[in-house]
Design an enzyme around this catalytic site. Structure first.
Site, PDB file in Angstrom:
ATOM      1  N   LYS A  62      -8.962   8.681   3.121  1.00 26.94           N
ATOM      2  CA  LYS A  62      -9.492   7.317   2.938  1.00 26.94           C
ATOM      3  C   LYS A  62     -10.880   7.185   3.574  1.00 26.94           C
ATOM      4  O   LYS A  62     -11.612   6.245   3.284  1.00 26.94           O
ATOM      5  CB  LYS A  62      -8.538   6.288   3.539  1.00 26.94           C
ATOM      6  CG  LYS A  62      -7.251   6.105   2.730  1.00 26.94           C
ATOM      7  CD  LYS A  62      -6.406   4.956   3.268  1.00 26.94           C
ATOM      8  CE  LYS A  62      -5.086   4.826   2.520  1.00 26.94           C
ATOM      9  NZ  LYS A  62      -4.097   5.842   2.911  1.00 26.94           N
ATOM     10  N   HIS A 101      -9.692   2.587   0.906  1.00 28.06           N
ATOM     11  CA  HIS A 101      -8.241   2.389   0.794  1.00 28.06           C
ATOM     12  C   HIS A 101      -7.922   1.822  -0.589  1.00 28.06           C
ATOM     13  O   HIS A 101      -8.250   0.674  -0.884  1.00 28.06           O
ATOM     14  CB  HIS A 101      -7.776   1.440   1.899  1.00 28.06           C
ATOM     15  CG  HIS A 101      -6.292   1.271   1.962  1.00 28.06           C
ATOM     16  ND1 HIS A 101      -5.421   1.907   1.100  1.00 28.06           N
ATOM     17  CD2 HIS A 101      -5.511   0.530   2.795  1.00 28.06           C
ATOM     18  CE1 HIS A 101      -4.184   1.565   1.395  1.00 28.06           C
ATOM     19  NE2 HIS A 101      -4.205   0.729   2.417  1.00 28.06           N
ATOM     20  N   CYS A 126       0.803  -1.217   0.000  1.00 23.47           N
ATOM     21  CA  CYS A 126       0.000   0.000   0.000  1.00 23.47           C
ATOM     22  C   CYS A 126       0.840   1.273   0.000  1.00 23.47           C
ATOM     23  O   CYS A 126       0.296   2.375   0.001  1.00 23.47           O
ATOM     24  CB  CYS A 126      -0.972  -0.019   1.157  1.00 23.47           C
ATOM     25  SG  CYS A 126      -2.023  -1.480   1.052  1.00 23.47           S
ATOM     26  N   PHE A 143       1.985  -3.250   3.896  1.00 26.31           N
ATOM     27  CA  PHE A 143       2.290  -4.570   4.457  1.00 26.31           C
ATOM     28  C   PHE A 143       3.719  -4.928   4.050  1.00 26.31           C
ATOM     29  O   PHE A 143       4.121  -4.737   2.904  1.00 26.31           O
ATOM     30  CB  PHE A 143       1.332  -5.623   3.879  1.00 26.31           C
ATOM     31  CG  PHE A 143      -0.016  -5.657   4.550  1.00 26.31           C
ATOM     32  CD1 PHE A 143      -0.294  -4.904   5.674  1.00 26.31           C
ATOM     33  CD2 PHE A 143      -1.012  -6.488   4.050  1.00 26.31           C
ATOM     34  CE1 PHE A 143      -1.543  -4.958   6.299  1.00 26.31           C
ATOM     35  CE2 PHE A 143      -2.263  -6.549   4.654  1.00 26.31           C
ATOM     36  CZ  PHE A 143      -2.527  -5.784   5.776  1.00 26.31           C
ATOM     37  N   HIS A 145      -1.829   8.282   6.251  1.00 28.79           N
ATOM     38  CA  HIS A 145      -2.134   6.969   5.675  1.00 28.79           C
ATOM     39  C   HIS A 145      -3.466   6.461   6.237  1.00 28.79           C
ATOM     40  O   HIS A 145      -4.251   5.877   5.496  1.00 28.79           O
ATOM     41  CB  HIS A 145      -0.994   5.989   6.001  1.00 28.79           C
ATOM     42  CG  HIS A 145      -1.185   4.654   5.365  1.00 28.79           C
ATOM     43  ND1 HIS A 145      -1.206   4.483   3.995  1.00 28.79           N
ATOM     44  CD2 HIS A 145      -1.389   3.409   5.889  1.00 28.79           C
ATOM     45  CE1 HIS A 145      -1.405   3.194   3.713  1.00 28.79           C
ATOM     46  NE2 HIS A 145      -1.525   2.530   4.841  1.00 28.79           N
ATOM     47  N   GLU A 201       0.608   6.019  13.665  1.00 34.94           N
ATOM     48  CA  GLU A 201       1.024   7.071  12.729  1.00 34.94           C
ATOM     49  C   GLU A 201       0.968   8.456  13.400  1.00 34.94           C
ATOM     50  O   GLU A 201       1.900   9.253  13.286  1.00 34.94           O
ATOM     51  CB  GLU A 201       0.129   7.064  11.489  1.00 34.94           C
ATOM     52  CG  GLU A 201       0.485   8.167  10.476  1.00 34.94           C
ATOM     53  CD  GLU A 201      -0.416   8.148   9.249  1.00 34.94           C
ATOM     54  OE1 GLU A 201      -1.481   7.515   9.292  1.00 34.94           O
ATOM     55  OE2 GLU A 201      -0.035   8.783   8.248  1.00 34.94           O
TER      56      GLU A 201
END
Lengths: 420, 81
Positions: free
Chosen positions: A342, A347, A170, A408, A310, A321
């Site tokens: 998002k 996403h 991502c 990931f 994110h 984050e």
């Protein structure tokens, strides 16, 4: 560390997203706080515990000629739509070498997805099982390879300086934009078309992500399902689409009189080395990426007034984050308008960094930060000034904004843009 | 062209139109698939497989490789269907 003598600017933007078929409609959707998440109507969706997703607002097959569309994976179709928009937006009238302003040998493309042509791959597997070897499309391999979205954009625009697809789940879209900045910094190219694309809404990927407990199951209320920073968040909602920027050396842009949206200041990169999918809880890797950005560029922390985080709406990631941002920016964090777009787009996986780069650049250009929707009960662990409900004007003067993307595998990418 | 040849040409025109978007009446015997009709090597495989299904025959790879023009394909299909 790269030389910063070659300043890089953004001269074009393009997107196709759940909010609109281009960057303008996407941006309007973001400012309006509109959710692109819907209940899936595919027959297969009835059998999966996750029945919501954010599908594109405009089918790419409505925009691309049929012979072109039928040999491209859906992810490559999105990429072409967004790249052509960005290219035209940057003022080019045709592929490099045809309009006199772009030299093919000095044009690069960096564009990636997280999964590649997974829908084509799985479809052709069905063909193989049901109809036999002879019926498998000869386009199967170029449709499934994860470098071909970028390669098809390169072919369409006649890019010869290099075509790259850095895959980092991502973070792929943002890593592509960062790679593009470096291509110009290091003198390999004058113009780079960079971004991300993803088309992965399929029962297999939904089952896989769903069984990891990573996805929201708020099927009864789709538009409220993606809710970063809200205490009731229960996972991400899968989106699809593409976002692309045209990066250009400031000198080249000036020479041809191009409109400049923002400066692409630089990037920070790191890896968590913690767990294959779980975010590192203290945000150590994100701190390293942010510090790397500040160390390797002339960005002044006080210039940063906006972060497109994110924030995917997962319980753990959203908090680590924000902790990392607070650690790096300290009290200055109180003056940073944080937006989690998002909450509206879902996403977009490998496309997220591309679409959010477009959103970050437009936020600077228009000096307004889009809202984060669906925060009914702000998580008390979120120690940040989240833009909620309405978009918020950004201050005058020379201001900067960040776009964060994590993937990931522990990939952390932070991009910085600044008004010119 | 006799009626049989014209029937095959018309069928091939449908296939080529579907795959690469060339207008039906531009698919003529003297046209080269690669040079005139923009049928690249991958799309040619699609044309061959679609032609097998439409005309009820099997076209071996070697025969397919020999089909440079629409006329070549018409000739092979008429002789072997």
């Amino acid at each position: 560390m790269f030389s910063t003598d070659r300043k890089v600017v953004v001269t074009g933007v393009g997107a196709t997203t759940p909010l609109g078929g281009d960057s303008t409609s996407t941006w309007q959707g973001l400012l309006a706080g509109r959710s692109g998440v819907r209940l899936l109507t595919h027959a297969w969706a009835a059998e999966t515990p996750v029945r919501i997703a954010a599908e594109v607002a405009v089918e790419p097959t409505e925009l691309l000629p049929r012979p072109e569309a039928r040999r491209l994976d859906r992810s490559a179709q999105f990429a072409l739509v967004a790249a052509r928009e960005a290219w035209a937006d940057a003022g080019f009238t045709g592929p490099a070498g045809t309009d006199g302003t772009a030299d093919p040998d000095r044009l690069g493309v960096v564009l990636a997805s997280s999964i590649g042509g997974v829908i084509s791959l799985l479809h052709q597997h069905d063909v193989l099982r049901q109809q036999g070897v002879r019926k498998v499309s000869p386009h199967t391999v170029p449709m499934m390879l994860p470098n071909t979205q970028g390669a098809n954009v390169g072919l369409a625009l006649n890019a010869r300086a290099g075509v790259h697809s850095p895959v980092s789940a991502c973070a792929s879209g943002s890593e592509s934009v960062g790679y593009g900045i470096d291509m110009i910094r290091t003198g390999r190219a004058d113009i780079v078309v960079a971004g991300g694309t993803e088309a992965a809404i399929h029962p297999l990927t939904i089952a896989g992500f769903g069984n990891m407990m990573a996805m929201s199951k708020r099927n009864e209320d789709p538009t409220a399902a993606s809710r970063p920073y809200d205490r009731g968040r229960d996972g991400f909602v899968m989106g699809e689409g593409a976002g692309v920027v045209v990066l250009e050396s400031a000198e080249h842009a000036e020479r041809r009189g191009a409109r400049v949206y923002a400066e692409a200041v630089g990037q920070g990169l790191s890896a968590d080395s913690h767990h294959i999918t779980q975010p590192e809880p203290s945000g150590r890797g994100i701190v390293a990426a942010l510090s790397g950005l500040l160390d390797s560029s002339d960005l002044v922390p006080d210039q940063v007034v906006h972060v497109n985080t994110h924030a995917t709406s997962t319980p753990k990631g959203d908090v680590s984050e924000v902790k990392a941002l607070r650690k790096v920016f300290g009290e200055a964090m109180d003056h940073i308008a944080v937006s989690a777009t998002k909450s509206m787009t879902g996403h977009l996986l490998g496309a997220a960094g591309g679409v959010e780069s477009v959103a970050t650049v437009l936020a600077l250009h228009h000096r307004i930060a889009p809202p984060t929707i669906n925060i009914d009960d702000l998580d008390p662990e979120v120690d940040a000034d989240i833009v909620r409900g309405e978009p918020r004007p950004l201050p005058g003067g020379r201001i900067a904004a960040l776009n964060n993307s994590f993937g990931f595998g522990g990939h952390n990418v932070v991009l910085a843009f600044r008004t010119v | 062209m006799n009626t049989v040849q014209e029937e095959v040409r018309s069928g091939l025109a449908d296939i080529v139109n579907e795959i690469v978007g060339v207008p039906l009446d531009e698919v003529r015997p003297e046209q080269s698939f690669a040079d005139d009709l923009d049928v690249d090597s991958l799309s040619m495989v699609e044309v061959v497989v679609a032609a097998e299904e439409r005309f009820g025959l099997t076209i071996p790879d070697q025969a397919a490789a020999g089909m440079k023009t629409v006329g070549d394909a018409i000739g092979y299909i008429v002789a072997n269907r």
